[in-house]
Motif scaffolding. Sequence first.
Motif, PDB file in Angstrom:
ATOM      1  N   ALA A  66       0.837  -1.204   0.000  1.00 46.58           N
ATOM      2  CA  ALA A  66       0.000   0.000   0.000  1.00 46.58           C
ATOM      3  C   ALA A  66       0.870   1.250   0.000  1.00 46.58           C
ATOM      4  O   ALA A  66       1.898   1.296   0.688  1.00 46.58           O
ATOM      5  CB  ALA A  66      -0.914  -0.005   1.218  1.00 46.58           C
ATOM      6  N   PRO A  67       0.483   2.294  -0.742  1.00 45.10           N
ATOM      7  CA  PRO A  67       1.297   3.516  -0.786  1.00 45.10           C
ATOM      8  C   PRO A  67       1.188   4.308   0.504  1.00 45.10           C
ATOM      9  O   PRO A  67       0.099   4.593   0.995  1.00 45.10           O
ATOM     10  CB  PRO A  67       0.690   4.288  -1.969  1.00 45.10           C
ATOM     11  CG  PRO A  67      -0.711   3.770  -2.100  1.00 45.10           C
ATOM     12  CD  PRO A  67      -0.675   2.345  -1.666  1.00 45.10           C
ATOM     13  N   ILE A  68       2.336   4.673   1.067  1.00 48.47           N
ATOM     14  CA  ILE A  68       2.416   5.475   2.281  1.00 48.47           C
ATOM     15  C   ILE A  68       3.038   6.811   1.914  1.00 48.47           C
ATOM     16  O   ILE A  68       4.029   6.874   1.180  1.00 48.47           O
ATOM     17  CB  ILE A  68       3.279   4.774   3.354  1.00 48.47           C
ATOM     18  CG1 ILE A  68       2.779   3.342   3.599  1.00 48.47           C
ATOM     19  CG2 ILE A  68       3.295   5.589   4.648  1.00 48.47           C
ATOM     20  CD1 ILE A  68       1.363   3.254   4.120  1.00 48.47           C
ATOM     21  N   LYS A  69       2.483   7.893   2.447  1.00 45.88           N
ATOM     22  CA  LYS A  69       2.930   9.234   2.114  1.00 45.88           C
ATOM     23  C   LYS A  69       3.832   9.802   3.213  1.00 45.88           C
ATOM     24  O   LYS A  69       3.673   9.488   4.391  1.00 45.88           O
ATOM     25  CB  LYS A  69       1.739  10.163   1.905  1.00 45.88           C
ATOM     26  CG  LYS A  69       0.766   9.709   0.824  1.00 45.88           C
ATOM     27  CD  LYS A  69       1.387   9.725  -0.557  1.00 45.88           C
ATOM     28  CE  LYS A  69       1.675  11.133  -1.036  1.00 45.88           C
ATOM     29  NZ  LYS A  69       2.187  11.141  -2.454  1.00 45.88           N
ATOM     30  N   ALA A  70       4.757  10.663   2.810  1.00 47.67           N
ATOM     31  CA  ALA A  70       5.657  11.337   3.752  1.00 47.67           C
ATOM     32  C   ALA A  70       6.137  12.634   3.098  1.00 47.67           C
ATOM     33  O   ALA A  70       5.981  12.840   1.891  1.00 47.67           O
ATOM     34  CB  ALA A  70       6.846  10.443   4.092  1.00 47.67           C
ATOM     35  N   TRP A  71       6.676  13.507   3.926  1.00 43.29           N
ATOM     36  CA  TRP A  71       7.434  14.655   3.423  1.00 43.29           C
ATOM     37  C   TRP A  71       8.903  14.429   3.753  1.00 43.29           C
ATOM     38  O   TRP A  71       9.238  13.986   4.861  1.00 43.29           O
ATOM     39  CB  TRP A  71       7.013  15.971   4.081  1.00 43.29           C
ATOM     40  CG  TRP A  71       5.605  16.429   3.900  1.00 43.29           C
ATOM     41  CD1 TRP A  71       4.698  16.683   4.888  1.00 43.29           C
ATOM     42  CD2 TRP A  71       4.938  16.729   2.670  1.00 43.29           C
ATOM     43  NE1 TRP A  71       3.511  17.104   4.352  1.00 43.29           N
ATOM     44  CE2 TRP A  71       3.623  17.149   2.991  1.00 43.29           C
ATOM     45  CE3 TRP A  71       5.318  16.672   1.321  1.00 43.29           C
ATOM     46  CZ2 TRP A  71       2.693  17.506   2.028  1.00 43.29           C
ATOM     47  CZ3 TRP A  71       4.393  17.033   0.362  1.00 43.29           C
ATOM     48  CH2 TRP A  71       3.101  17.447   0.706  1.00 43.29           C
ATOM     49  N   LEU A  72       9.775  14.776   2.824  1.00 44.19           N
ATOM     50  CA  LEU A  72      11.201  14.817   3.075  1.00 44.19           C
ATOM     51  C   LEU A  72      11.632  16.273   3.052  1.00 44.19           C
ATOM     52  O   LEU A  72      11.509  16.947   2.028  1.00 44.19           O
ATOM     53  CB  LEU A  72      11.979  14.023   2.020  1.00 44.19           C
ATOM     54  CG  LEU A  72      13.509  14.120   2.114  1.00 44.19           C
ATOM     55  CD1 LEU A  72      14.029  13.495   3.411  1.00 44.19           C
ATOM     56  CD2 LEU A  72      14.165  13.471   0.888  1.00 44.19           C
ATOM     57  N   HIS A  73      12.119  16.765   4.187  1.00 47.05           N
ATOM     58  CA  HIS A  73      12.613  18.134   4.286  1.00 47.05           C
ATOM     59  C   HIS A  73      14.140  18.101   4.368  1.00 47.05           C
ATOM     60  O   HIS A  73      14.708  17.327   5.154  1.00 47.05           O
ATOM     61  CB  HIS A  73      12.059  18.823   5.540  1.00 47.05           C
ATOM     62  CG  HIS A  73      10.572  18.854   5.622  1.00 47.05           C
ATOM     63  ND1 HIS A  73       9.783  19.494   4.681  1.00 47.05           N
ATOM     64  CD2 HIS A  73       9.710  18.333   6.536  1.00 47.05           C
ATOM     65  CE1 HIS A  73       8.499  19.374   5.017  1.00 47.05           C
ATOM     66  NE2 HIS A  73       8.445  18.658   6.128  1.00 47.05           N
ATOM     67  N   LEU A  74      14.800  18.949   3.581  1.00 48.45           N
ATOM     68  CA  LEU A  74      16.253  19.025   3.550  1.00 48.45           C
ATOM     69  C   LEU A  74      16.686  20.477   3.704  1.00 48.45           C
ATOM     70  O   LEU A  74      16.011  21.385   3.195  1.00 48.45           O
ATOM     71  CB  LEU A  74      16.799  18.502   2.214  1.00 48.45           C
ATOM     72  CG  LEU A  74      16.420  17.076   1.811  1.00 48.45           C
ATOM     73  CD1 LEU A  74      16.806  16.835   0.354  1.00 48.45           C
ATOM     74  CD2 LEU A  74      17.115  16.072   2.714  1.00 48.45           C
ATOM     75  N   PRO A  75      17.804  20.753   4.379  1.00 49.29           N
ATOM     76  CA  PRO A  75      18.308  22.120   4.413  1.00 49.29           C
ATOM     77  C   PRO A  75      18.692  22.575   3.016  1.00 49.29           C
ATOM     78  O   PRO A  75      19.354  21.834   2.274  1.00 49.29           O
ATOM     79  CB  PRO A  75      19.525  22.038   5.338  1.00 49.29           C
ATOM     80  CG  PRO A  75      19.821  20.598   5.518  1.00 49.29           C
ATOM     81  CD  PRO A  75      18.622  19.808   5.145  1.00 49.29           C
ATOM     82  N   ALA A  76      18.243  23.762   2.628  1.00 44.21           N
ATOM     83  CA  ALA A  76      18.535  24.265   1.282  1.00 44.21           C
ATOM     84  C   ALA A  76      20.048  24.382   1.084  1.00 44.21           C
ATOM     85  O   ALA A  76      20.787  24.782   1.988  1.00 44.21           O
ATOM     86  CB  ALA A  76      17.870  25.615   1.076  1.00 44.21           C
ATOM     87  N   GLY A  77      20.492  23.987  -0.105  1.00 43.27           N
ATOM     88  CA  GLY A  77      21.902  24.080  -0.432  1.00 43.27           C
ATOM     89  C   GLY A  77      22.771  23.063   0.263  1.00 43.27           C
ATOM     90  O   GLY A  77      23.988  23.212   0.331  1.00 43.27           O
TER      91      GLY A  77
END
Length: 327
Positions: A66-77
């Motif tokens: 089943a598809p699970i959703k998430a956000w991936l946040h990374l520091p810019a640059g």
Amino acid sequence: MPRVDLPLDQLLEYRCTTPEPDDLDEFWTTTLAENDHPLDVVLSRVDTGLTLVETYDVTFAGYGGAPIKAWLHLPAGHQGRLPVVVQFHGYSGGRGLPQQMAPWPLAGWAHLTVDTRGQGWSQGGVDPTPDPDAAAASSHYPGSMTSGVESPQTYFYRRVYTDAVRALQVAASLEQVDPDRVLVTGGSQGGAITIAAAGLAPKAGVRLAGAMPDVPFLCDFRRSLEIASAGPYPEIEAYLKGWRGRGEQVLNTLNYFDNVHLARRAECPTLFSVALLDTVCPPSTVYAAYAEWRAEKEIAVYEYNGHEGGQAYQQARQLGWARARLG
């Protein structure tokens, strides 16, 4: 305010007396083996309007594909491979909107914030993660606590804990991430999923740098049902009020998901927190799981707080604790 549980000196000595199932390891080894399919990770850049953080919409294959959703946040640059904090959410919560985030990417680390299937109704946001297996569950009390509770094979948290282990594997597989610096965290239900993920990670070949369960849920079920007066535990009582005679059957199912047992299997350092006026996750049940953690451990105690726990105070402590392990 009257105390809801044991005095602190007795909490330090409290232990859960419920034996774990004889086939607990077999159950989880089989469950994870049955779900050892490709992760099928898909990342799509999202414009949040924020200039200091890059955000990606993430989808991966969880329990049953089943598809699970998430956000991936990374520091810019950012440059090179980053440490990553994988976060799970409290009961009814979810990843929310893409600009809503904890401070981890501002500290210079990657942050993977993961939906809990079938929940998210209190958080809102976009593209919630459904639970396709919930439709097959028999009659249950509204909420998630009794969905499929007739059997460990069908219980809701079998799918959720498996999704969590898969999320750790996703985090370790990302090209932006250092797989040797993966840390997991969450509060309440997210704290429970954190313990479960840490306890099951060795079975999936994931080595964690640390785990930070905050006022964790789903520990010492029998005692929790006796003394928790608020939150989701009463859903189980309401279910058993209607389904008379199923008490032991339900408690047997819950025992496979009790984080007192899964905490014994964790191999990474941990920072717990507990609130001594917590009526949702009684402090004795938190101490029951903490007592079973075999690796390096410490616990932050909030003597005059309820289920909100330490909030920003605990977040500051977590940042320092994580920095010492992630760099």
